[in-house]
Design a protein around this motif. Structure first.
Motif, PDB file in Angstrom:
ATOM      1  N   ASN A 132       0.840  -1.197   0.000  1.00 38.85           N
ATOM      2  CA  ASN A 132       0.000   0.000   0.000  1.00 38.85           C
ATOM      3  C   ASN A 132       0.876   1.249   0.000  1.00 38.85           C
ATOM      4  O   ASN A 132       1.326   1.697   1.043  1.00 38.85           O
ATOM      5  CB  ASN A 132      -0.905  -0.029   1.234  1.00 38.85           C
ATOM      6  N   LEU A 133       1.137   1.784  -1.192  1.00 42.85           N
ATOM      7  CA  LEU A 133       2.021   2.945  -1.325  1.00 42.85           C
ATOM      8  C   LEU A 133       1.197   4.187  -1.661  1.00 42.85           C
ATOM      9  O   LEU A 133       0.869   4.412  -2.828  1.00 42.85           O
ATOM     10  CB  LEU A 133       3.048   2.720  -2.435  1.00 42.85           C
ATOM     11  N   ASP A 134       0.861   4.970  -0.658  1.00 44.26           N
ATOM     12  CA  ASP A 134       0.172   6.223  -0.956  1.00 44.26           C
ATOM     13  C   ASP A 134       1.206   7.306  -1.276  1.00 44.26           C
ATOM     14  O   ASP A 134       2.416   7.071  -1.223  1.00 44.26           O
ATOM     15  CB  ASP A 134      -0.762   6.648   0.184  1.00 44.26           C
ATOM     16  N   SER A 135       0.739   8.495  -1.641  1.00 43.17           N
ATOM     17  CA  SER A 135       1.670   9.550  -2.078  1.00 43.17           C
ATOM     18  C   SER A 135       2.596   9.991  -0.951  1.00 43.17           C
ATOM     19  O   SER A 135       3.757  10.339  -1.197  1.00 43.17           O
ATOM     20  CB  SER A 135       0.887  10.745  -2.621  1.00 43.17           C
ATOM     21  N   ILE A 136       2.117   9.958   0.281  1.00 44.57           N
ATOM     22  CA  ILE A 136       2.965  10.338   1.426  1.00 44.57           C
ATOM     23  C   ILE A 136       4.119   9.349   1.570  1.00 44.57           C
ATOM     24  O   ILE A 136       5.275   9.738   1.758  1.00 44.57           O
ATOM     25  CB  ILE A 136       2.140  10.412   2.725  1.00 44.57           C
ATOM     26  N   ASN A 137       3.807   8.049   1.451  1.00 45.97           N
ATOM     27  CA  ASN A 137       4.855   7.019   1.517  1.00 45.97           C
ATOM     28  C   ASN A 137       5.845   7.166   0.367  1.00 45.97           C
ATOM     29  O   ASN A 137       7.052   6.988   0.540  1.00 45.97           O
ATOM     30  CB  ASN A 137       4.235   5.621   1.466  1.00 45.97           C
ATOM     31  N   LEU A 138       5.323   7.480  -0.810  1.00 46.86           N
ATOM     32  CA  LEU A 138       6.202   7.648  -1.968  1.00 46.86           C
ATOM     33  C   LEU A 138       7.172   8.809  -1.765  1.00 46.86           C
ATOM     34  O   LEU A 138       8.380   8.674  -1.984  1.00 46.86           O
ATOM     35  CB  LEU A 138       5.366   7.894  -3.230  1.00 46.86           C
ATOM     36  N   VAL A 139       6.630   9.948  -1.330  1.00 43.73           N
ATOM     37  CA  VAL A 139       7.471  11.140  -1.138  1.00 43.73           C
ATOM     38  C   VAL A 139       8.536  10.883  -0.069  1.00 43.73           C
ATOM     39  O   VAL A 139       9.716  11.205  -0.261  1.00 43.73           O
ATOM     40  CB  VAL A 139       6.609  12.366  -0.771  1.00 43.73           C
ATOM     41  N   ASP A 164      10.336  15.768  -9.451  1.00 52.35           N
ATOM     42  CA  ASP A 164      10.681  16.863 -10.359  1.00 52.35           C
ATOM     43  C   ASP A 164       9.852  18.056  -9.900  1.00 52.35           C
ATOM     44  O   ASP A 164       8.694  18.198 -10.300  1.00 52.35           O
ATOM     45  CB  ASP A 164      10.364  16.483 -11.808  1.00 52.35           C
ATOM     46  N   GLY A 165      10.446  18.853  -9.036  1.00 46.68           N
ATOM     47  CA  GLY A 165       9.677  19.914  -8.387  1.00 46.68           C
ATOM     48  C   GLY A 165       8.650  19.296  -7.454  1.00 46.68           C
ATOM     49  O   GLY A 165       8.986  18.510  -6.574  1.00 46.68           O
ATOM     50  N   MET A 166       7.371  19.591  -7.696  1.00 50.09           N
ATOM     51  CA  MET A 166       6.304  19.027  -6.877  1.00 50.09           C
ATOM     52  C   MET A 166       5.774  17.716  -7.447  1.00 50.09           C
ATOM     53  O   MET A 166       4.966  17.035  -6.810  1.00 50.09           O
ATOM     54  CB  MET A 166       5.142  20.029  -6.787  1.00 50.09           C
ATOM     55  N   ASP A 167       6.216  17.347  -8.652  1.00 52.27           N
ATOM     56  CA  ASP A 167       5.702  16.145  -9.316  1.00 52.27           C
ATOM     57  C   ASP A 167       6.466  14.892  -8.897  1.00 52.27           C
ATOM     58  O   ASP A 167       7.670  14.943  -8.643  1.00 52.27           O
ATOM     59  CB  ASP A 167       5.793  16.285 -10.842  1.00 52.27           C
ATOM     60  N   ILE A 168       5.746  13.762  -8.877  1.00 54.30           N
ATOM     61  CA  ILE A 168       6.384  12.452  -8.698  1.00 54.30           C
ATOM     62  C   ILE A 168       6.504  11.821 -10.079  1.00 54.30           C
ATOM     63  O   ILE A 168       5.519  11.709 -10.821  1.00 54.30           O
ATOM     64  CB  ILE A 168       5.559  11.553  -7.759  1.00 54.30           C
ATOM     65  N   ILE A 169       7.718  11.419 -10.422  1.00 55.13           N
ATOM     66  CA  ILE A 169       8.023  10.857 -11.738  1.00 55.13           C
ATOM     67  C   ILE A 169       8.450   9.397 -11.581  1.00 55.13           C
ATOM     68  O   ILE A 169       9.202   9.056 -10.668  1.00 55.13           O
ATOM     69  CB  ILE A 169       9.157  11.647 -12.432  1.00 55.13           C
ATOM     70  N   PHE A 170       7.958   8.554 -12.496  1.00 57.55           N
ATOM     71  CA  PHE A 170       8.365   7.150 -12.522  1.00 57.55           C
ATOM     72  C   PHE A 170       9.144   6.886 -13.808  1.00 57.55           C
ATOM     73  O   PHE A 170       8.761   7.328 -14.890  1.00 57.55           O
ATOM     74  CB  PHE A 170       7.141   6.229 -12.463  1.00 57.55           C
ATOM     75  N   THR A 171      10.245   6.154 -13.671  1.00 57.97           N
ATOM     76  CA  THR A 171      11.068   5.799 -14.825  1.00 57.97           C
ATOM     77  C   THR A 171      11.218   4.290 -14.873  1.00 57.97           C
ATOM     78  O   THR A 171      11.567   3.665 -13.864  1.00 57.97           O
ATOM     79  CB  THR A 171      12.472   6.446 -14.718  1.00 57.97           C
ATOM     80  N   ASP A 172      10.912   3.684 -16.045  1.00 54.28           N
ATOM     81  CA  ASP A 172      11.035   2.230 -16.146  1.00 54.28           C
ATOM     82  C   ASP A 172      12.451   1.838 -16.579  1.00 54.28           C
ATOM     83  O   ASP A 172      13.324   2.700 -16.752  1.00 54.28           O
ATOM     84  CB  ASP A 172       9.961   1.655 -17.081  1.00 54.28           C
ATOM     85  N   ALA A 173      12.684   0.542 -16.762  1.00 53.87           N
ATOM     86  CA  ALA A 173      14.027   0.035 -17.094  1.00 53.87           C
ATOM     87  C   ALA A 173      14.516   0.531 -18.444  1.00 53.87           C
ATOM     88  O   ALA A 173      15.732   0.566 -18.697  1.00 53.87           O
ATOM     89  CB  ALA A 173      14.016  -1.491 -17.066  1.00 53.87           C
ATOM     90  N   ASN A 174      13.591   0.926 -19.326  1.00 51.60           N
ATOM     91  CA  ASN A 174      13.974   1.428 -20.652  1.00 51.60           C
ATOM     92  C   ASN A 174      14.183   2.939 -20.669  1.00 51.60           C
ATOM     93  O   ASN A 174      14.453   3.518 -21.720  1.00 51.60           O
ATOM     94  CB  ASN A 174      12.896   1.058 -21.680  1.00 51.60           C
ATOM     95  N   GLY A 175      14.044   3.572 -19.506  1.00 49.70           N
ATOM     96  CA  GLY A 175      14.238   5.013 -19.419  1.00 49.70           C
ATOM     97  C   GLY A 175      12.984   5.826 -19.724  1.00 49.70           C
ATOM     98  O   GLY A 175      13.019   7.058 -19.726  1.00 49.70           O
ATOM     99  N   LYS A 176      11.857   5.151 -19.972  1.00 45.63           N
ATOM    100  CA  LYS A 176      10.617   5.870 -20.248  1.00 45.63           C
ATOM    101  C   LYS A 176      10.055   6.441 -18.949  1.00 45.63           C
ATOM    102  O   LYS A 176      10.056   5.784 -17.915  1.00 45.63           O
ATOM    103  CB  LYS A 176       9.594   4.927 -20.886  1.00 45.63           C
ATOM    104  N   LYS A 177       9.554   7.671 -19.032  1.00 52.25           N
ATOM    105  CA  LYS A 177       9.069   8.356 -17.836  1.00 52.25           C
ATOM    106  C   LYS A 177       7.554   8.546 -17.876  1.00 52.25           C
ATOM    107  O   LYS A 177       6.956   8.675 -18.951  1.00 52.25           O
ATOM    108  CB  LYS A 177       9.736   9.725 -17.698  1.00 52.25           C
TER     109      LYS A 177
END
Length: 201
Positions: A132-139, A164-177
């Protein structure tokens, strides 16, 4: 003499007969109560199961208009039943309809091939995490891991979460964001986030 013996036999047997009658009566009186209790317990379990299904992460996705492609894909891949059940907590990073539309034609042809459902299932599992990963846990996890938090998906791939600033960014193994565009849609068996790109293609 015979009459005296008969009298004693009747005197001895009468209490036994009376106690057996009472025992049968008690059993017949308690049996319906036990049956009612079992039926009631079964109804409670069914009600709990229905509650889990109606408030599961998949049900929350069904109620989110921009995730209709994700939901239909999960149904086609045979993932819905497991994601609707209780017992485990799931975090889903669900791509929007626009994200699915933006996939290249080769990827679409591969994952939407009915003869290759495993490919679609794998793609979707790259967006699902046990826990259970909410945004608080992620940050907080991003901060505690020097700006890069590795997340293991059910598909066996990793997503790297960063800021990235206030945004949460996810990057996969291929570098896609992809960017978190809607967060913390809470469910009975986990949490749903909406992202703007399909990961792990």
């Amino acid at each position: 003499m015979k009459s005296i013996l008969s009298y004693f036999l009747i005197a001895l047997l009468f209490p036994l007969l009376f106690s057996c009658k009472n025992e049968v009566k008690e059993n017949t009186e308690t049996a319906p109560v036990d049956s009612v209790a079992k039926i009631s317990e079964g109804k409670e379990l069914d009600a709990k199961r229905q509650k889990n299904i109606s408030s599961s992460v998949v049900s929350r996705a069904m109620m989110t208009p921009e995730l209709s492609r994700f939901v239909s894909s999960a149904i086609s891949a045979g993932l819905v039943d497991s994601l609707m059940q209780g017992g485990k907590m799931y975090t889903i990073f669900a791509p929007t309809n626009d994200a699915f539309d933006a996939m290249d034609s080769k990827t679409k042809e591969r994952v939407y091939n009915l003869a290759n459902v495993a490919s679609l299932k794998q793609l979707l599992k790259n967006h699902i995490v046990i826990g259970n990963l909410d945004s608080i846990n992620l940050v907080s996890s991003i901060r505690n891991h020097n700006g890069n938090f590795k997340i293991n998906t059910m598909g066996g791939t990793q997503l790297n979460a960063s800021r990235d600033g206030m945004d949460i960014i996810f990057t996969d193994a291929n570098g896609k964001k992809s960017k978190l565009v809607k967060s913390d849609i809470k469910a009975e068996n986990g949490i749903l986030h909406v992202i703007d790109a399909v990961m792990g293609e």
